[in-house]
Design a protein around this motif. Structure first.
Motif, mmCIF file in Angstrom:
data_model
loop_
_atom_site.group_PDB
_atom_site.id
_atom_site.type_symbol
_atom_site.label_atom_id
_atom_site.label_comp_id
_atom_site.label_asym_id
_atom_site.label_seq_id
_atom_site.Cartn_x
_atom_site.Cartn_y
_atom_site.Cartn_z
ATOM 1 N N LEU A 35 0.823 -1.207 0.000
ATOM 2 C CA LEU A 35 0.000 0.000 0.000
ATOM 3 C C LEU A 35 0.861 1.263 0.000
ATOM 4 N N ILE A 36 1.934 1.271 0.794
ATOM 5 C CA ILE A 36 2.808 2.446 0.798
ATOM 6 C C ILE A 36 3.485 2.616 -0.561
ATOM 7 N N GLY A 37 3.895 1.492 -1.181
ATOM 8 C CA GLY A 37 4.492 1.583 -2.510
ATOM 9 C C GLY A 37 3.515 2.105 -3.540
ATOM 10 N N GLY A 38 2.272 1.617 -3.492
ATOM 11 C CA GLY A 38 1.262 2.085 -4.438
ATOM 12 C C GLY A 38 0.932 3.548 -4.241
ATOM 13 N N ILE A 39 0.769 3.960 -2.983
ATOM 14 C CA ILE A 39 0.455 5.361 -2.694
ATOM 15 C C ILE A 39 1.605 6.271 -3.128
ATOM 16 N N GLY A 40 2.835 5.861 -2.803
ATOM 17 C CA GLY A 40 3.989 6.667 -3.198
ATOM 18 C C GLY A 40 4.133 6.775 -4.704
ATOM 19 N N GLY A 41 3.861 5.677 -5.423
ATOM 20 C CA GLY A 41 3.972 5.697 -6.880
ATOM 21 C C GLY A 41 2.937 6.592 -7.532
ATOM 22 N N VAL A 42 1.680 6.460 -7.083
ATOM 23 C CA VAL A 42 0.616 7.287 -7.655
ATOM 24 C C VAL A 42 0.821 8.752 -7.275
ATOM 25 N N PHE A 58 10.804 8.400 -1.320
ATOM 26 C CA PHE A 58 11.063 7.753 -0.029
ATOM 27 C C PHE A 58 10.000 6.705 0.254
ATOM 28 N N LEU A 59 8.735 7.037 -0.021
ATOM 29 C CA LEU A 59 7.646 6.087 0.209
ATOM 30 C C LEU A 59 7.769 4.866 -0.699
ATOM 31 N N VAL A 60 8.083 5.106 -1.968
ATOM 32 C CA VAL A 60 8.273 3.979 -2.890
ATOM 33 C C VAL A 60 9.462 3.137 -2.444
ATOM 34 N N PRO A 123 -1.227 -1.679 -9.809
ATOM 35 C CA PRO A 123 -1.424 -3.100 -9.461
ATOM 36 C C PRO A 123 -1.098 -3.429 -8.006
ATOM 37 N N MET A 124 -0.335 -2.575 -7.318
ATOM 38 C CA MET A 124 0.021 -2.862 -5.932
ATOM 39 C C MET A 124 -1.193 -2.800 -5.009
ATOM 40 N N PHE A 125 -2.261 -2.125 -5.445
ATOM 41 C CA PHE A 125 -3.454 -2.018 -4.603
ATOM 42 C C PHE A 125 -4.280 -3.304 -4.591
ATOM 43 N N ILE A 126 -3.910 -4.260 -5.414
ATOM 44 C CA ILE A 126 -4.563 -5.565 -5.362
ATOM 45 C C ILE A 126 -4.379 -6.199 -3.983
ATOM 46 N N VAL A 127 -3.361 -5.754 -3.251
ATOM 47 C CA VAL A 127 -3.078 -6.311 -1.928
ATOM 48 C C VAL A 127 -4.238 -6.092 -0.958
#
Length: 410
Positions: A35-42, A58-60, A123-127
């Protein structure tokens, strides 16, 4: 600066999610990292200044590797020693290998970094579906004294698989789990154990060696006299056949041989690359070296998970990966050392490969063994190895294997 902050995020994420996985479960750590990776990417898509861009990197970075590492541990904790290598390595060969090969061409085709982030981050939000499809680790439940939850997970497996665990087997598992002494295991406790401390230090050096050579060869993709995209694709394409081959032979030849051997061969190929001209000859040697580094690095990833006890497996695994991040910071400087001497980067990578090969020869073999559940189990693995501890009689070893099969039915 953004790259430095990215790796700082990776270190912070490794510490945070490793701690979460060991104290609150593997599934919460998997969800948090993705979720942190997806939020940071978007969020990076909507940045308007350097500082918010750096914050998003940093978040990604916090999700970098941790999103994969946590679910890798969860899967290994459910797989028996007989099938562990296949499940662990074929998935890396197919998904990581195909991703590395396709990503540069997807980026070239899209030709828009914001759109590329949409494609790679969402796609990371599939988690979010994880609580309904991913079972928590029964091993982790047992390590925390939560036997009832472990039994509930196994009952769910019965429904999904359409089979029933024999009552005597389940009863034996419950008895063994409830009799297991519960301790507050942590990396600090692990470092107080002389055998496990030595293993951790050696594994840190080995991880850093593999990471430097792996990352160094990637960064030198445009230094071999060929197009960057072609060189990167060819070196990345070695991931699929090398890891697939590893899956076939890892349980036959062992972790030690398939780490030391490929690292030695890679050092020879890198040495040959020093004496051949740039272009196809030098690129061919580098691609061959990348093939064997892939084998060694993948073997080390599985090996480290098999050496660490359940209570500290995630945080210990994260620490090893953090050492890899730190070592990766050195690889650009190794590549830039060509300004001193054109062939110096290859010489350094060759020497580091030899160092890693030597370190791997003194680590205990885990081929065919159950993963250690407690600190005592981890110490036993070390002490019965000829290189790192005193050997034990074969009869005692067979008794130990039988006992572990009874106590680690999950």
């Amino acid at each position: 600066m953004a790259t430095a902050v990215f790796f700082a995020g990776a270190v912070a994420g490794g510490i945070l999610f490793g701690w979460i996985a060991d104290h609150y479960g593997r599934v919460p750590a998997i969800m948090g990292a993705n979720l942190i990776g997806g939020i940071g990417g978007v969020a990076t898509i909507f940045t308007t200044s350097v500082w918010d861009f750096v914050l998003c990197r940093f978040l990604v970075g916090m999700a970098f590797d941790n999103a994969f590492m946590m679910i890798y541990i969860l899967v290994l904790e459910y797989i028996s020693a007989r099938h562990r290598t296949w499940v662990a390595n074929i998935s890396i060969a197919l998904y990581f290998g195909l991703g590395c090969v396709s990503l540069p061409w997807i980026a070239l085709w899209i030709s828009d970094w914001r759109m590329l982030l949409w494609v790679t981050a969402t796609p990371m939000f599939i988690v979010l579906l994880a609580p309904w499809v991913l079972p928590e680790s029964a091993r982790w439940y047992v390590s925390r004294g939560r036997t009832n939850q472990a039994v509930q997970v196994l009952r769910k497996f019965e429904k999904v698989n359409g089979t029933k665990i024999p009552d005597d087997v389940m009863d034996e598992f419950i008895v063994a789990s409830t009799q297991t002494k519960q301790t507050n295991e942590s990396l600090l406790v692990l470092m107080k154990s002389a055998p496990l401390r030595m293993i951790m230090i050696l594994m840190l050096i080995l991880y850093m060696s593999c990471s430097v050579v792996f990352d160094g060869l990637v960064r030198m993709s445009d230094a071999f006299g060929l197009d960057f995209f072609i060189s990167f694709t060819l070196t990345s394409a070695t991931e699929i056949p090398s890891v697939t081959l590893l899956a076939f032979v890892l349980d036959r030849w062992g972790r030690r041989n398939l780490t030391a051997g490929p690292l030695s061969i890679a050092s020879v190929l890198i040495g040959i690359a020093i004496f051949v001209p740039k272009g196809i000859p030098q690129a061919s040697m580098a691609i061959g070296a990348r093939f064997f580094i892939n084998m060694a690095y993948t073997a080390v990833i599985q090996w480290s998970a098999e050496l660490l006890p359940t209570g500290v497996r995630a945080s210990g695994f994260a620490t090893l990966h953090i050492s890899g991040y730190i070592a990766s910071v050195l690889s650009p400087y190794i590549v830039f050392s060509e300004r001193i001497w054109t062939l110096l980067p290859l010489l350094i990578l060759g020497v580091v490969s030899v160092l890693g090969s030597g370190i791997s020869m003194v680590l205990p073999e885990t081929k065919g063994r159950p993963m250690p559940q407690t600190m005592a189990d981890g110490e036993r693995i070390v002490q019965e190895q000829g290189f790192c501890g005193k050997g034990i009689p074969e009869a005692d070893e067979e008794d130990w294997k039988t006992e572990k099969e009874k106590n680690l039915i999950a």
